[in-house]
Design a protein around this motif. Structure first.
Motif, PDB file in Angstrom:
ATOM      1  N   ILE A 164       0.925  -1.309  -0.311  1.00 20.21           N
ATOM      2  CA  ILE A 164      -0.383  -0.056   0.030  1.00 20.21           C
ATOM      3  C   ILE A 164       0.488   1.218   0.071  1.00 20.21           C
ATOM      4  O   ILE A 164       1.079   2.098   1.759  1.00 20.21           O
ATOM      5  CB  ILE A 164      -0.760  -0.032   1.758  1.00 20.21           C
ATOM      6  N   PRO A 165       0.452   2.108  -1.264  1.00 21.65           N
ATOM      7  CA  PRO A 165       1.801   3.563  -0.854  1.00 21.65           C
ATOM      8  C   PRO A 165       0.786   4.909  -0.333  1.00 21.65           C
ATOM      9  O   PRO A 165      -0.125   4.607  -0.364  1.00 21.65           O
ATOM     10  CB  PRO A 165       1.461   4.040  -2.674  1.00 21.65           C
ATOM     11  N   ASP A 166       2.235   5.243   0.760  1.00 24.15           N
ATOM     12  CA  ASP A 166       1.911   5.955   1.680  1.00 24.15           C
ATOM     13  C   ASP A 166       0.367   7.511   0.914  1.00 24.15           C
ATOM     14  O   ASP A 166      -0.079   7.671   1.475  1.00 24.15           O
ATOM     15  CB  ASP A 166       2.561   6.752   1.269  1.00 24.15           C
ATOM     16  N   GLU A 167       0.697   7.704  -0.430  1.00 27.54           N
ATOM     17  CA  GLU A 167      -0.399   8.556  -1.257  1.00 27.54           C
ATOM     18  C   GLU A 167      -1.629   8.012  -1.064  1.00 27.54           C
ATOM     19  O   GLU A 167      -2.935   8.277  -1.635  1.00 27.54           O
ATOM     20  CB  GLU A 167       0.209   9.230  -2.542  1.00 27.54           C
ATOM     21  N   GLU A 168      -2.462   6.596  -0.758  1.00 28.11           N
ATOM     22  CA  GLU A 168      -3.100   6.344  -0.733  1.00 28.11           C
ATOM     23  C   GLU A 168      -4.202   5.552   0.714  1.00 28.11           C
ATOM     24  O   GLU A 168      -4.837   5.222   0.670  1.00 28.11           O
ATOM     25  CB  GLU A 168      -3.521   4.473  -1.333  1.00 28.11           C
ATOM     26  N   LEU A 169      -3.337   6.630   1.371  1.00 27.65           N
ATOM     27  CA  LEU A 169      -3.846   6.677   2.990  1.00 27.65           C
ATOM     28  C   LEU A 169      -4.888   7.861   3.489  1.00 27.65           C
ATOM     29  O   LEU A 169      -4.581   9.048   2.731  1.00 27.65           O
ATOM     30  CB  LEU A 169      -2.167   6.624   3.521  1.00 27.65           C
ATOM     31  N   TYR A 170      -5.380   7.797   4.085  1.00 29.44           N
ATOM     32  CA  TYR A 170      -6.212   8.694   4.414  1.00 29.44           C
ATOM     33  C   TYR A 170      -5.186   9.027   5.954  1.00 29.44           C
ATOM     34  O   TYR A 170      -4.253   8.897   6.113  1.00 29.44           O
ATOM     35  CB  TYR A 170      -7.447   8.422   5.402  1.00 29.44           C
ATOM     36  N   ASP A 171      -5.477  10.827   6.061  1.00 27.38           N
ATOM     37  CA  ASP A 171      -4.445  11.542   6.927  1.00 27.38           C
ATOM     38  C   ASP A 171      -4.503  10.679   8.254  1.00 27.38           C
ATOM     39  O   ASP A 171      -3.545  10.637   8.935  1.00 27.38           O
ATOM     40  CB  ASP A 171      -4.852  12.925   7.044  1.00 27.38           C
ATOM     41  N   LEU A 180      -6.718  -1.062   7.074  1.00 28.57           N
ATOM     42  CA  LEU A 180      -5.814  -1.660   7.165  1.00 28.57           C
ATOM     43  C   LEU A 180      -4.575  -0.101   7.374  1.00 28.57           C
ATOM     44  O   LEU A 180      -5.228   0.383   6.663  1.00 28.57           O
ATOM     45  CB  LEU A 180      -5.378  -2.311   5.539  1.00 28.57           C
ATOM     46  N   MET A 181      -3.417  -0.248   7.311  1.00 27.38           N
ATOM     47  CA  MET A 181      -2.648   0.810   8.219  1.00 27.38           C
ATOM     48  C   MET A 181      -1.199   1.333   7.565  1.00 27.38           C
ATOM     49  O   MET A 181      -0.704  -0.485   6.786  1.00 27.38           O
ATOM     50  CB  MET A 181      -2.821   0.628   9.696  1.00 27.38           C
ATOM     51  N   LYS A 182      -1.178   2.118   7.462  1.00 29.20           N
ATOM     52  CA  LYS A 182       0.295   2.237   7.428  1.00 29.20           C
ATOM     53  C   LYS A 182       1.397   1.325   7.418  1.00 29.20           C
ATOM     54  O   LYS A 182       1.775   0.712   8.703  1.00 29.20           O
ATOM     55  CB  LYS A 182       0.786   3.573   7.734  1.00 29.20           C
ATOM     56  N   GLY A 183       2.080   0.923   6.247  1.00 24.97           N
ATOM     57  CA  GLY A 183       2.761   0.183   6.806  1.00 24.97           C
ATOM     58  C   GLY A 183       2.031  -1.115   5.543  1.00 24.97           C
ATOM     59  O   GLY A 183       3.055  -2.900   6.649  1.00 24.97           O
ATOM     60  N   ASP A 184       1.112  -1.841   6.123  1.00 21.70           N
ATOM     61  CA  ASP A 184       0.513  -2.917   5.600  1.00 21.70           C
ATOM     62  C   ASP A 184       0.889  -3.766   4.617  1.00 21.70           C
ATOM     63  O   ASP A 184       0.620  -2.760   3.783  1.00 21.70           O
ATOM     64  CB  ASP A 184      -0.707  -3.139   6.430  1.00 21.70           C
ATOM     65  N   ILE A 185       0.438  -4.694   4.470  1.00 17.78           N
ATOM     66  CA  ILE A 185       0.768  -5.227   3.142  1.00 17.78           C
ATOM     67  C   ILE A 185      -0.812  -6.252   2.644  1.00 17.78           C
ATOM     68  O   ILE A 185      -1.535  -6.616   3.461  1.00 17.78           O
ATOM     69  CB  ILE A 185       1.659  -5.903   2.407  1.00 17.78           C
ATOM     70  N   ALA A 186      -0.884  -5.683   1.525  1.00 18.06           N
ATOM     71  CA  ALA A 186      -2.444  -6.077   1.233  1.00 18.06           C
ATOM     72  C   ALA A 186      -2.514  -7.841   0.397  1.00 18.06           C
ATOM     73  O   ALA A 186      -1.675  -7.345  -0.399  1.00 18.06           O
ATOM     74  CB  ALA A 186      -3.779  -5.374   0.360  1.00 18.06           C
TER      75      ALA A 186
END
Length: 147
Positions: A10-17, A68-74
Motif C-alpha cells: 500500500i503506497p502512502d498516497e493511498e492512505l487517509y490522513d 489496513l494501516m500504514k506499513g501493512d501489506i494487502a
C-alpha cells in the motif's frame, strides 16, 4: 486451482490522513490483482491490446470491513464468479499479510467486459483467456450483492 492471491504494498498516497488505506484505492488493487492473475497464465495487457481487445469495467462494488494501516501489506485474493459471452465477474477478498486470523478487511466484485478496440463493441472471450480462468475454482456470488 483455488483463488489467486496478489501481494499489494500500500503506497502512502493511498492512505487517509489518519493512516488507514481507503476504499477508492481498493479498486486499483483489484485491477492489479486481475492483471497479475492474467499474467500468471501468460496473458499480458500488451497481448490483449495487440489482439485488438480491451477489458473494461462495467460494474464495481466494494464492502469495507476492517482497516489496513500504514506499513501493512494487502493480500488481494481474486476468484472468478461467472463468465458469459464477453463478460467476466470476479470476487476479491483483501486480507492483511501476517494476520494469522485471516480476517477479511475488504471485499469487492467487478464485472468486466471484453471489447473490440476497433469497433468499440463487446467481443467474445477467446479461449486463451477463458480456458485458464476455468481452471480456477469459482467463487459464489457474495450475499452482500443484490442481483
Amino acid at each position: 486451482m483455488t483463488s489467486f492471491t496478489h501481494r499489494y504494498t500500500i503506497p502512502d498516497e493511498e492512505l487517509y490522513d489518519v493512516g488507514n488505506w481507503h476504499s477508492p484505492y481498493f479498486f486499483l488493487a483489484f485491477f492489479k490483482a486481475r492483471t497479475a492473475l492474467f499474467e500468471s497464465f501468460g496473458v499480458t495487457q500488451e497481448k490483449i491490446k495487440e489482439s485488438g481487445l480491451a477489458i473494461v469495467i462495467e460494474e464495481l462494488h466494494s464492502k469495507y470491513r476492517k482497516p489496513l494501516m500504514k506499513g501493512d501489506i494487502a493480500l488481494v485474493e481474486i476468484a472468478p464468479v461467472e463468465f458469459k459471452e464477453s463478460q467476466m465477474v470476479f470476487l476479491y477478498k483483501v486480507r492483511k499479510e501476517g494476520d494469522e486470523s485471516l480476517k477479511i478487511r475488504a471485499e469487492g466484485l467487478t464485472i468486466q467486459v471484453l471489447i473490440d478496440r476497433n469497433k468499440i463493441t463487446k467481443a467474445s472471450l477467446p479461449s486463451w483467456i477463458k480456458e485458464p480462468l476455468e481452471m480456477i475454482d469459482k467463487a459464489p456470488w457474495p450475499e452482500w450483492i443484490k442481483r
